[in-house]
Design an enzyme around this catalytic site. Structure first.
Site, PDB file in Angstrom:
ATOM      1  N   LYS A  18      53.273  72.249   4.070  1.00  0.00           N
ATOM      2  CA  LYS A  18      54.087  71.058   4.298  1.00  0.00           C
ATOM      3  C   LYS A  18      53.197  69.955   4.874  1.00  0.00           C
ATOM      4  O   LYS A  18      53.617  68.718   4.104  1.00  0.00           O
ATOM      5  CB  LYS A  18      55.068  71.321   5.609  1.00  0.00           C
ATOM      6  CG  LYS A  18      56.088  72.530   5.491  1.00  0.00           C
ATOM      7  CD  LYS A  18      57.237  72.390   6.501  1.00  0.00           C
ATOM      8  CE  LYS A  18      56.537  72.811   7.974  1.00  0.00           C
ATOM      9  NZ  LYS A  18      56.087  74.071   8.049  1.00  0.00           N
TER      10      LYS A  18
ATOM     11  N   ARG B  47      63.556  72.262  13.406  1.00  0.00           N
ATOM     12  CA  ARG B  47      63.095  73.599  13.243  1.00  0.00           C
ATOM     13  C   ARG B  47      64.286  74.548  13.851  1.00  0.00           C
ATOM     14  O   ARG B  47      64.036  75.699  13.882  1.00  0.00           O
ATOM     15  CB  ARG B  47      61.858  73.900  14.218  1.00  0.00           C
ATOM     16  CG  ARG B  47      60.642  73.887  13.535  1.00  0.00           C
ATOM     17  CD  ARG B  47      59.535  73.898  14.424  1.00  0.00           C
ATOM     18  NE  ARG B  47      58.399  74.524  13.832  1.00  0.00           N
ATOM     19  CZ  ARG B  47      57.282  74.056  13.441  1.00  0.00           C
ATOM     20  NH1 ARG B  47      57.297  72.530  13.350  1.00  0.00           N
ATOM     21  NH2 ARG B  47      56.303  74.477  13.096  1.00  0.00           N
TER      22      ARG B  47
ATOM     23  N   ARG C  91      42.809  77.596   7.180  1.00  0.00           N
ATOM     24  CA  ARG C  91      42.894  76.299   7.402  1.00  0.00           C
ATOM     25  C   ARG C  91      41.933  75.588   8.459  1.00  0.00           C
ATOM     26  O   ARG C  91      41.585  76.066   9.594  1.00  0.00           O
ATOM     27  CB  ARG C  91      44.433  76.086   8.028  1.00  0.00           C
ATOM     28  CG  ARG C  91      44.756  74.516   8.468  1.00  0.00           C
ATOM     29  CD  ARG C  91      45.949  74.167   8.589  1.00  0.00           C
ATOM     30  NE  ARG C  91      46.708  74.906   9.588  1.00  0.00           N
ATOM     31  CZ  ARG C  91      48.035  74.723   9.848  1.00  0.00           C
ATOM     32  NH1 ARG C  91      48.743  73.981   8.826  1.00  0.00           N
ATOM     33  NH2 ARG C  91      48.559  75.336  10.544  1.00  0.00           N
TER      34      ARG C  91
ATOM     35  N   ARG D  24      42.586  75.211  14.385  1.00  0.00           N
ATOM     36  CA  ARG D  24      43.722  75.060  15.557  1.00  0.00           C
ATOM     37  C   ARG D  24      43.852  76.430  16.406  1.00  0.00           C
ATOM     38  O   ARG D  24      43.640  77.484  15.668  1.00  0.00           O
ATOM     39  CB  ARG D  24      45.124  74.765  15.060  1.00  0.00           C
ATOM     40  CG  ARG D  24      45.306  73.296  14.606  1.00  0.00           C
ATOM     41  CD  ARG D  24      46.373  73.205  13.718  1.00  0.00           C
ATOM     42  NE  ARG D  24      47.599  73.942  14.027  1.00  0.00           N
ATOM     43  CZ  ARG D  24      48.716  73.480  13.512  1.00  0.00           C
ATOM     44  NH1 ARG D  24      48.962  72.729  12.495  1.00  0.00           N
ATOM     45  NH2 ARG D  24      49.942  74.518  13.933  1.00  0.00           N
TER      46      ARG D  24
ATOM     47  N   ARG E 250      54.294  82.703  15.737  1.00  0.00           N
ATOM     48  CA  ARG E 250      54.983  81.798  14.677  1.00  0.00           C
ATOM     49  C   ARG E 250      55.540  82.247  13.631  1.00  0.00           C
ATOM     50  O   ARG E 250      56.554  81.462  13.449  1.00  0.00           O
ATOM     51  CB  ARG E 250      53.858  80.685  14.483  1.00  0.00           C
ATOM     52  CG  ARG E 250      53.298  79.801  15.567  1.00  0.00           C
ATOM     53  CD  ARG E 250      51.852  79.193  15.231  1.00  0.00           C
ATOM     54  NE  ARG E 250      51.964  78.135  14.135  1.00  0.00           N
ATOM     55  CZ  ARG E 250      50.731  78.056  13.364  1.00  0.00           C
ATOM     56  NH1 ARG E 250      49.903  78.708  13.643  1.00  0.00           N
ATOM     57  NH2 ARG E 250      51.233  77.149  12.379  1.00  0.00           N
TER      58      ARG E 250
HETATM   59  P1  ADP Z   1      53.150  74.861  11.542  1.00  0.00           P
HETATM   60  O1  ADP Z   1      53.984  73.986  10.671  1.00  0.00           O
HETATM   61  O2  ADP Z   1      51.824  75.081  10.944  1.00  0.00           O
HETATM   62  O3  ADP Z   1      53.601  75.888  12.247  1.00  0.00           O
HETATM   63  P2  ADP Z   1      53.187  72.462  13.462  1.00  0.00           P
HETATM   64  O4  ADP Z   1      51.961  71.471  13.458  1.00  0.00           O
HETATM   65  O5  ADP Z   1      54.315  71.962  12.561  1.00  0.00           O
HETATM   66  O6  ADP Z   1      52.730  73.924  12.497  1.00  0.00           O
HETATM   67  O7  ADP Z   1      53.613  72.832  14.840  1.00  0.00           O
HETATM   68  C1  ADP Z   1      52.820  73.395  15.842  1.00  0.00           C
HETATM   69  C2  ADP Z   1      53.570  73.814  16.921  1.00  0.00           C
HETATM   70  O8  ADP Z   1      54.151  72.750  17.392  1.00  0.00           O
HETATM   71  C3  ADP Z   1      54.600  74.808  16.754  1.00  0.00           C
HETATM   72  O9  ADP Z   1      54.270  75.978  16.845  1.00  0.00           O
HETATM   73  C4  ADP Z   1      55.651  74.236  17.992  1.00  0.00           C
HETATM   74  O10 ADP Z   1      55.197  74.904  18.991  1.00  0.00           O
HETATM   75  C5  ADP Z   1      55.463  73.092  18.175  1.00  0.00           C
HETATM   76  N1  ADP Z   1      56.523  72.222  17.333  1.00  0.00           N
HETATM   77  C6  ADP Z   1      56.421  71.192  16.223  1.00  0.00           C
HETATM   78  N2  ADP Z   1      57.439  70.873  15.833  1.00  0.00           N
HETATM   79  C7  ADP Z   1      58.574  71.475  16.690  1.00  0.00           C
HETATM   80  C8  ADP Z   1      59.963  71.351  16.493  1.00  0.00           C
HETATM   81  N3  ADP Z   1      60.304  70.442  15.734  1.00  0.00           N
HETATM   82  N4  ADP Z   1      60.570  72.134  17.602  1.00  0.00           N
HETATM   83  C9  ADP Z   1      59.816  72.832  18.431  1.00  0.00           C
HETATM   84  N5  ADP Z   1      58.587  72.969  18.415  1.00  0.00           N
HETATM   85  C10 ADP Z   1      57.903  72.326  17.462  1.00  0.00           C
END
Ligand code: ADP
Ligand code: ZN
Length: 219
Positions: free
Chosen positions: A13, A88, A127, A160, A171
Site C-alpha cells: 500500500k 482499518r 522491507r 521497522r 499484525r
Molecule cells: P502496515 O500497513 O505495514 O501494517 P502501517 O505503517 O500502516 O503498517 O501501521 C503500523 C501500525 O500503526 C499498525 O500495526 C497499528 O498499530 C498502527 N495503525 C496504523 N493505522 C492504524 C489505524 N487506522 N487504526 C489503528 N491502528 C493503526
C-alpha cells in the site's frame, strides 16, 4: 482525487500510494507514518500509540479517527488525498463516511490489494525504511543504490521494529480478524477495484492508473 487503499500489511500500500501521489500531485496520508512520526517526537498521541504499535495491535479507534479528521482538514488536502492504513476497522470506516459526507467528498477509487501470505511475509521481512524521508525499499525487489542508504536523502535505512517476525504474525492476525471485514463493507461500491498485489509494484501502478482512468471518465 480521493483514494482509499485496503490490504494486508506488506501488500504494498505504502509504495503504491507514493507512486500515485507523485503522479497525481495529491498528498499520501499514511496513518502508520503519522503515528511513527508522533512516536519519534514523543507527542501525547505518540506516547499513547507506541505500546499498541510495538505489539502489532491496532491503536484505539477514537485516537485514529481524531487524527485523520484533523489531517484531512489541512490545506494540502483540499484537492484530494490517498488514504493508506485507514480505515482499518468498521468503526473507522463509518466515521470516515461521516467525514466524507460532511465535506461533500466522493471517493474515486477504493483499491483492495490482494496478496498471498508468501508475498506478504517476503515483502515485510525485506522491507527497509528511511526514518528521515519515509522512502520505502526492499532488500531484493527495490534495493537502494548504496546498501543501507536512502537514495533520496542519504540517511541510513532501518528495519521497522514491527517488521520483525513475531510482531508480523500478530499484525497479520489483526488484519484477518478486523481489517479484512472492510472488503465486504466496501466491495459493493462502484469505486471498489481489486488489484493483484502479487505482481511487481510497477505493474500494480499501471493497473491502478488504468482503473483510475475509468473511474475519472465515468465520474
Ligand atoms: P502496515 O500497513 O505495514 O501494517 P502501517 O505503517 O500502516 O503498517 O501501521 C503500523 C501500525 O500503526 C499498525 O500495526 C497499528 O498499530 C498502527 N495503525 C496504523 N493505522 C492504524 C489505524 N487506522 N487504526 C489503528 N491502528 C493503526
Ligand atoms: Zn530518505
Amino acid at each position: 482525487m480521493h483514494i482509499i487503499l485496503l490490504g494486508a500489511p506488506g501488500a504494498g500500500k505504502g509504495t503504491l500510494a507514493k507512486m500515485i501521489a507523485g503522479k497525481f500531485g495529491v498528498p499520501h496520508l499514511s496513518t502508520g507514518d503519522i503515528l511513527r512520526d508522533n512516536v519519534n517526537k514523543k507527542t501525547y498521541v505518540g506516547n499513547q500509540a507506541k505500546e499498541y504499535m510495538d505489539n502489532g495491535k491496532l491503536v484505539p479507534d477514537d485516537i485514529m479517527i481524531q487524527m485523520v479528521k484533523g489531517r484531512v482538514l489541512e490545506e494540502d488536502c483540499k484537492t484530494g488525498f490517498i488514504l493508506d492504513g485507514f480505515p482499518r476497522t468498521i468503526r473507522q470506516a463509518e466515521a470516515l463516511k461521516l467525514i466524507f459526507d460532511e465535506l461533500d467528498i466522493t471517493i474515486d477509487a477504493i483499491f483492495n490489494l490482494e496478496a498471498s501470505q508468501e508475498t506478504i511475509i517476503e515483502r515485510l521481512s525485506g522491507r527497509r525504511t528511511c526514518k528521515n524521508c519515509g522512502a520505502i525499499y526492499h532488500i531484493k525487489n527495490i534495493p537502494s543504490e548504496v546498501e543501507g542508504k536512502c537514495d533520496k536523502c542519504g540517511n541510513m535505512l532501518y528495519q521497522r521494529d514491527d517488521d520483525k517476525k513475531d510482531v508480523v504474525k500478530k499484525r497479520l492476525m489483526v488484519y484477518k480478524t478486523q481489517t479484512k471485514k472492510l472488503i465486504s463493507y466496501y466491495e459493493k461500491q462502484d469505486s471498489f477495484c481489486e488489484i493483484d498485489a502479487n505482481k511487481k509494484v510497477d505493474e500494480m501502478f499501471v493497473e491502478a492508473c488504468k482503473d483510475l482512468g475509468k473511474a475519472c471518465k465515468s465520474g
